[in-house]
Design a protein around this motif. Structure first.
Motif, PDB file in Angstrom:
ATOM      1  N   ARG A  32     -31.514 104.164  58.869  1.00  0.00           N
ATOM      2  CA  ARG A  32     -31.077 103.799  57.543  1.00  0.00           C
ATOM      3  C   ARG A  32     -32.312 103.229  56.884  1.00  0.00           C
ATOM      4  O   ARG A  32     -32.244 103.135  55.514  1.00  0.00           O
ATOM      5  CB  ARG A  32     -29.868 102.889  57.751  1.00  0.00           C
ATOM      6  CG  ARG A  32     -28.449 103.584  58.218  1.00  0.00           C
ATOM      7  CD  ARG A  32     -27.719 102.521  58.554  1.00  0.00           C
ATOM      8  NE  ARG A  32     -27.259 101.894  57.408  1.00  0.00           N
ATOM      9  CZ  ARG A  32     -26.568 100.579  57.371  1.00  0.00           C
ATOM     10  NH1 ARG A  32     -26.283  99.779  58.526  1.00  0.00           N
ATOM     11  NH2 ARG A  32     -26.252  99.908  56.251  1.00  0.00           N
TER      12      ARG A  32
ATOM     13  N   GLN B  70     -20.920  94.282  57.195  1.00  0.00           N
ATOM     14  CA  GLN B  70     -21.079  95.690  56.251  1.00  0.00           C
ATOM     15  C   GLN B  70     -21.680  95.092  55.245  1.00  0.00           C
ATOM     16  O   GLN B  70     -21.156  94.251  54.638  1.00  0.00           O
ATOM     17  CB  GLN B  70     -20.013  96.382  56.132  1.00  0.00           C
ATOM     18  CG  GLN B  70     -19.935  97.440  55.288  1.00  0.00           C
ATOM     19  CD  GLN B  70     -18.621  98.662  55.194  1.00  0.00           C
ATOM     20  OE1 GLN B  70     -17.627  98.290  55.449  1.00  0.00           O
ATOM     21  NE2 GLN B  70     -19.486  99.864  55.163  1.00  0.00           N
TER      22      GLN B  70
ATOM     23  N   ASP C  92     -15.005 102.256  52.278  1.00  0.00           N
ATOM     24  CA  ASP C  92     -14.924 103.754  53.031  1.00  0.00           C
ATOM     25  C   ASP C  92     -15.630 104.591  52.327  1.00  0.00           C
ATOM     26  O   ASP C  92     -15.951 105.742  52.447  1.00  0.00           O
ATOM     27  CB  ASP C  92     -13.505 103.988  53.322  1.00  0.00           C
ATOM     28  CG  ASP C  92     -12.551 104.027  52.139  1.00  0.00           C
ATOM     29  OD1 ASP C  92     -12.994 103.528  51.004  1.00  0.00           O
ATOM     30  OD2 ASP C  92     -11.538 104.813  52.157  1.00  0.00           O
TER      31      ASP C  92
ATOM     32  N   ASP D 101     -20.724 105.507  52.145  1.00  0.00           N
ATOM     33  CA  ASP D 101     -21.447 106.532  52.728  1.00  0.00           C
ATOM     34  C   ASP D 101     -22.353 107.117  51.896  1.00  0.00           C
ATOM     35  O   ASP D 101     -22.643 108.413  52.233  1.00  0.00           O
ATOM     36  CB  ASP D 101     -20.340 107.430  53.535  1.00  0.00           C
ATOM     37  CG  ASP D 101     -19.573 108.122  52.854  1.00  0.00           C
ATOM     38  OD1 ASP D 101     -19.652 107.744  51.551  1.00  0.00           O
ATOM     39  OD2 ASP D 101     -18.891 108.979  53.213  1.00  0.00           O
ATOM     40  N   ASN D 102     -22.958 106.568  51.017  1.00  0.00           N
ATOM     41  CA  ASN D 102     -23.838 107.388  49.978  1.00  0.00           C
ATOM     42  C   ASN D 102     -25.185 106.736  50.219  1.00  0.00           C
ATOM     43  O   ASN D 102     -25.514 105.574  51.006  1.00  0.00           O
ATOM     44  CB  ASN D 102     -23.360 107.336  48.652  1.00  0.00           C
ATOM     45  CG  ASN D 102     -23.023 105.918  48.110  1.00  0.00           C
ATOM     46  OD1 ASN D 102     -23.914 104.940  47.906  1.00  0.00           O
ATOM     47  ND2 ASN D 102     -21.603 105.398  48.171  1.00  0.00           N
TER      48      ASN D 102
ATOM     49  N   SER E  25     -25.263 103.192  49.928  1.00  0.00           N
ATOM     50  CA  SER E  25     -24.582 102.334  50.289  1.00  0.00           C
ATOM     51  C   SER E  25     -23.698 101.521  49.418  1.00  0.00           C
ATOM     52  O   SER E  25     -23.514 100.194  49.742  1.00  0.00           O
ATOM     53  CB  SER E  25     -25.178 101.254  51.437  1.00  0.00           C
ATOM     54  OG  SER E  25     -25.954 101.989  52.671  1.00  0.00           O
TER      55      SER E  25
END
Length: 349
Positions: free
Chosen positions: A47, A153, A170, A173-174, A177
């Motif tokens: 990441r 998160q 949710d 997830d790009n 973030s």
């Protein structure tokens, strides 16, 4: 806490330079008998790694994490854990023109004045690449916290003038973030526009922590928000931090700002999950302001080692916006801090 170390019961020491052969971390104080998920560790490294995000730098590092000690047959032994990342894609010649000049916005000038010497190759220890070692330690800390029901998160909630309208985690997830798919697309477009203009842009990262028990932090100098601020503000790109309603509290009244409580629980969370410096059991929420990347391919005024004014264009491969790769760094520093405090308060059982 030393110059290159952080924590007490869970201690993290990083080493290495941006364009050196390797960077790494030594982690001391880890409990024994914990099964490490190696794939999850590497996923966190991916990441942050250069080249792993299309909105970031074009430098491409594999950042494959190697564990040198402290683990036997996949389990922690309770002894120091050493992790290392070998660099494979440095282009140190990109920095040859910086030998006698100082880059605006960087630590070049202060580093030189303090130590009398500096590593011109990407800034050495002051480079953002140092944070890769923090992510390695934070990735392990997150696994140890997850065992205790604590989750972390973070995500980008603002880039320039583009702000999220929603907090649908949710959807984070790009590549940014971002917890808002529509805003994420706008952020990406803005970042690419800024890149095409040889400029950079800043943003805001929001972090949310759930499952933290009541009692972490001390009421005076060891306040939880102070310790988290120290950790997050130690990230070079971070220029500000606020918890809960933060600066908005300045325009509120006590009747609005106080988090009232009934037998069912709190009615609001303006305090961001921390009361009197101690975790309240609520969700911990804070936002960190991320500055625009200092390295830009535009002429800027600076001085040389003779203190003569000159114009500099910074060459090399740099992020037009740091947010996308800094999200996991913020999560990591939070994890390191919370695990250190958890071990101190409740032990390693």
């Amino acid at each position: 806490m030393g110059h290159n170390s952080f924590g007490n019961a869970f201690t993290v020491t990083t080493f290495g330079e941006s364009h050196g052969p390797a960077l790494g971390v030594i982690i001391d104080g880890v409990e024994s008998g914990f099964k490490i998920d190696r794939e999850a560790l590497q996923a966190q490294m991916n990441r942050r790694r250069p080249g792993g995000n299309p909105t970031g730098t074009k430098r491409n590092e594999i950042d494959e994490l190697s564990i040198l000690s402290g683990v036997y047959e996949g389990y922690t032994t309770g002894t120091p854990i050493a992790m290392i990342l070998y660099s494979t894609n440095q282009k140190s010649t990109d920095y040859d023109h910086l030998k006698d000049v100082f880059r605006p916005g960087h630590a070049d000038w202060t580093f030189f004045k303090k130590y009398g010497i500096r590593d011109i190759r990407g800034g050495g220890r002051s480079s953002g690449r140092e944070t890769s070692a923090r992510v390695a330690a934070g990735a392990l800390a997150m696994q140890l916290l997850a065992k205790r029901g604590i989750s972390i998160q973070a995500g980008t909630v603002q880039v320039g003038s583009v702000k999220t309208e929603n907090r649908n985690w949710d959807e984070a997830d790009n590549v940014m973030s971002c917890p808002d798919r529509v805003a994420a697309k706008q952020m990406i477009a803005l970042v690419e526009q800024v890149r095409s203009e040889n400029d950079s842009i800043g943003g805001i990262i929001e972090c949310r922590v759930n499952g933290v028990p009541i009692g972490l932090g001390e009421p005076v100098f060891g306040k939880l928000q102070a310790l988290l601020s120290h950790a997050v503000m130690s990230i070079g790109a971070v220029k500000g931090i606020q918890f809960g309603s933060g600066f908005a509290c300045a325009s509120m009244r006590g009747s609005e700002c106080n988090d009232q409580r009934t037998q069912e629980g709190f009615l609001s969370n303006h305090a961001g999950g921390i009361l009197g410096g101690i975790s309240s059991g609520q969700e911990i929420v804070f936002q960190a302001a991320i500055k625009p990347t200092s390295s830009i391919s535009r002429p800027q005024l600076t001085v040389n080692t003779n203190n003569e004014t000159t114009t500099l264009v910074v060459e090399g491969r740099h992020d037009p916006c740091i947010c996308s790769r800094a999200v996991v760094v913020v999560e990591s520093m939070v994890a390191i801090t919370l695990l250190d405090l958890y071990y101190t308060a409740f032990g390693k059982n």
